[in-house]
Every structure is written in structure tokens, then in C-alpha cells.
Write a protein that holds these residues in place. Structure first.
Motif, mmCIF file in Angstrom:
data_model
loop_
_atom_site.group_PDB
_atom_site.id
_atom_site.type_symbol
_atom_site.label_atom_id
_atom_site.label_comp_id
_atom_site.label_asym_id
_atom_site.label_seq_id
_atom_site.Cartn_x
_atom_site.Cartn_y
_atom_site.Cartn_z
ATOM 1 N N THR A 1 5.203 1.015 10.090
ATOM 2 C CA THR A 1 5.672 1.229 8.881
ATOM 3 C C THR A 1 4.888 0.051 7.934
ATOM 4 N N GLN B 1 5.481 8.172 -0.294
ATOM 5 C CA GLN B 1 4.835 7.850 1.218
ATOM 6 C C GLN B 1 3.519 8.447 0.611
ATOM 7 N N SER C 1 8.102 5.143 -5.307
ATOM 8 C CA SER C 1 8.466 5.018 -3.952
ATOM 9 C C SER C 1 7.994 6.256 -3.236
ATOM 10 N N VAL D 1 4.256 -1.361 3.923
ATOM 11 C CA VAL D 1 5.106 -1.443 2.629
ATOM 12 C C VAL D 1 4.190 -2.155 1.680
ATOM 13 N N PHE E 1 6.543 0.429 -3.336
ATOM 14 C CA PHE E 1 7.766 0.366 -3.904
ATOM 15 C C PHE E 1 7.859 -0.726 -5.256
ATOM 16 N N LEU F 1 14.325 -0.169 1.724
ATOM 17 C CA LEU F 1 14.029 0.919 2.862
ATOM 18 C C LEU F 1 15.580 1.772 3.246
ATOM 19 N N SER G 1 15.973 4.463 0.814
ATOM 20 C CA SER G 1 15.036 5.389 0.709
ATOM 21 C C SER G 1 15.452 6.295 2.082
ATOM 22 N N LYS G 2 15.991 5.625 2.920
ATOM 23 C CA LYS G 2 16.466 6.608 4.187
ATOM 24 C C LYS G 2 17.765 7.624 3.495
ATOM 25 N N VAL H 1 12.389 10.110 -0.529
ATOM 26 C CA VAL H 1 11.623 9.957 -1.873
ATOM 27 C C VAL H 1 11.142 11.572 -1.821
ATOM 28 N N ARG I 1 4.433 5.268 8.443
ATOM 29 C CA ARG I 1 4.882 5.560 7.074
ATOM 30 C C ARG I 1 4.385 4.367 6.225
ATOM 31 N N GLU I 2 3.985 4.824 5.083
ATOM 32 C CA GLU I 2 3.453 4.106 4.089
ATOM 33 C C GLU I 2 4.446 4.361 2.751
ATOM 34 N N TYR I 3 4.847 3.020 2.283
ATOM 35 C CA TYR I 3 5.780 2.965 1.117
ATOM 36 C C TYR I 3 5.134 2.383 0.022
#
Ligand code: GTP
Ligand code: MG
Length: 224
Positions: free
Chosen positions: A71, A209, A207, A73, A24, A192, A195-196, A200, A20-22
Motif C-alpha cells: 500500500t 486508486q 481519494s 499512500v 488522500f 484507510l 475507504s474500506k 472509492v 494499492r495506491e491512494y
């Protein structure tokens, strides 16, 4: 995309752990000269300078964090000039932020007194999808220069954070590199978590992915 399968929305082949890539957007706010730019420079570029050059408007920096094996970020840090508290632009700058550092200088009490003004400005202009405030962390910067009794006691600080809706506070020094990584980790954990709770949306620019891409630079700067 080649290799795309039913295994993952990001085009991850079956058997490969999903990454996963975020991205923010994080604000750094507080009075003039408290060390916002210095904290960001230390965090992103591992640099410090005694030389003071006031930020005009807003500056940007990007910090890439390999959070865990799956992950990534990207923190887009918005370094907002202290003088902006007296301007009309904060509403524009705060838009779609998902977290904030609010900074004061432990050697100047007036900068602590202004914290509640910055926090209420923040909370009146930007919200989580739930309608609640975005997570904010209080940074007591320049702790390398702290003199006896120049700051509130830890329990008073805890109380202040509770009263004013900060998720935590840290004594930091951009000069000596104290607690900046820990404070950032704490903020990202909170973001994070949110965001759960509020997954998003695809076109959410603050924010999102991102598409899978190789891990490259540790950090880099954005230009405005
Ligand atoms: P504005 O852009 O005007 O809002 O200021 P700022 O909050 O970005 O402050 P800046 O980072 O430019 O720092 C102001 C001055 O404080 C500079 O001279 C820095 O070298 C100094 N400074 C910043 N952080 C620290 C620190 O942790 N310890 C010490 N001793 N000096 C610091
Ligand atoms: Mg600055």
C-alpha cells in the motif's frame, strides 16, 4: 497495458501481490501562528525555522508514505491560513477532504478556545460518503514550550476529544519533531478504514486508486 490479466483491476499479473495506491486530501487548520506550516515542513521536509511568515490563503505539500509492502499512500496536505477562519473560502478549501489535523498552540489558551469553532466549521462543510464527519485529530503543538498547568490534563483532553468528535489528540512539537509521524499514522489508519467502508469511485479526485508506478521520491511539494 502490457501484462494486464484477469488477476487485478490495476493490471497486476497473476501471482504478483496487488499493490494499492491512494491519494488522500488532508486539511491542516487552526488559529494564526499555531504552527501548521511548521508541522507540515517538519513532516514532509524534516525542516524547522523559528522565522514566522503567515500563510496567505492556502499552501500545499505532498507526503508519500510506503504504508506497507502493498500500500502506497500519498497525503496531499492543505495548509490553510489561520486568518481564513474569518474569510469565506474554507468551504472551497475543505471540499473532498478525507481527514484533518486541527492545531492549537499550548502556550496560547485563546488558540485552544478557538478549536471548537474550527471543528464545527469543518463538520458543517465536509462529510464522508456516509454523511458522518471526516476523521480529525487534535494537535497540541509547541509542547517543547509547555509550562506547568498551561494545558488541560490528559483526561480532560480525552474528554474534550470525545465531546467534540476528534478521533485522538497528540502533543506535538515541530521544533523538536515530537509525535508528528505518530499523529499522521493515526489519521491515515482512520482514513484507510473509512475507504474500506466506502470504496472509492473511479473518478473521485480526493481519494483515488492510482495507476501502478514505481516508488520514487519520499516526498515532494506541489505548487499552487
Ligand atoms: P498561519 O500561517 O499564520 O496560520 O500560522 P501557522 O499556523 O502556519 O504557524 P507557523 O508554522 O508559521 O508557526 C508560527 C511560529 O511558531 C513560527 O515562528 C514557528 O517557528 C513557531 N513554531 C511552530 N511550531 C513550533 C513548535 O513546535 N515549537 C516552537 N517552539 N515554536 C514553533
Ligand atoms: Mg502557515
Amino acid at each position: 497495458m502490457a501484462g494486464e490479466s484477469a488477476a487485478g483491476e490495476l493490471g497486476v499479473p497473476a501471482g504478483v501481490p496487488e499493490r494499492r495506491e491512494y491519494l488522500f486530501k488532508v486539511l491542516v487548520i487552526g488559529e494564526l501562528g499555531v504552527g501548521k506550516t511548521s508541522i507540515i515542513k517538519r513532516y514532509v521536509h524534516q525542516l524547522f525555522s523559528q522565522h514566522y511568515r503567515a500563510t496567505i490563503g492556502v499552501d500545499f505539500a505532498l507526503k508519500v508514505i510506503n504504508w506497507d509492502g502493498k500500500t502506497l499512500v500519498r497525503l496531499q496536505l492543505w495548509d490553510i491560513a489561520g486568518q481564513e477562519r474569518f474569510g469565506n473560502m474554507t468551504r472551497v478549501y475543505y471540499k473532498e477532504a478525507v481527514g484533518a489535523f486541527v492545531v492549537f498552540d499550548v502556550t496560547r489558551a485563546s488558540t485552544f478556545d478557538a478549536i471548537t469553532k474550527w471543528k464545527s466549521d469543518l463538520d458543517s462543510k465536509v462529510f464522508l460518503p456516509s454523511g458522518g464527519p471526516i476523521p480529525a485529530i487534535l494537535l497540541a503543538n509547541k509542547c517543547d514550550q509547555k509550562k506547568e498547568n498551561s494545558m488541560q490534563s490528559p483526561s480532560q483532553m480525552d474528554h474534550f476529544c470525545k465531546e467534540n468528535g476528534f478521533v485522538a489528540w497528540f502533543e506535538t512539537s515541530a521544533k523538536d519533531n515530537v509525535n508528528i509521524d505518530d499523529a499522521a499514522r493515526c489519521l491515515v489508519e482512520n482514513i484507510l478504514q473509512n475507504s474500506k467502508d466506502f470504496p472509492v469511485e473511479e473518478n473521485d479526485v480526493s481519494s483515488v486508486q492510482l495507476e501502478r508506478e514505481p516508488l520514487t521520491a519520499e516526498s515532494k511539494s506541489l505548487c499552487c
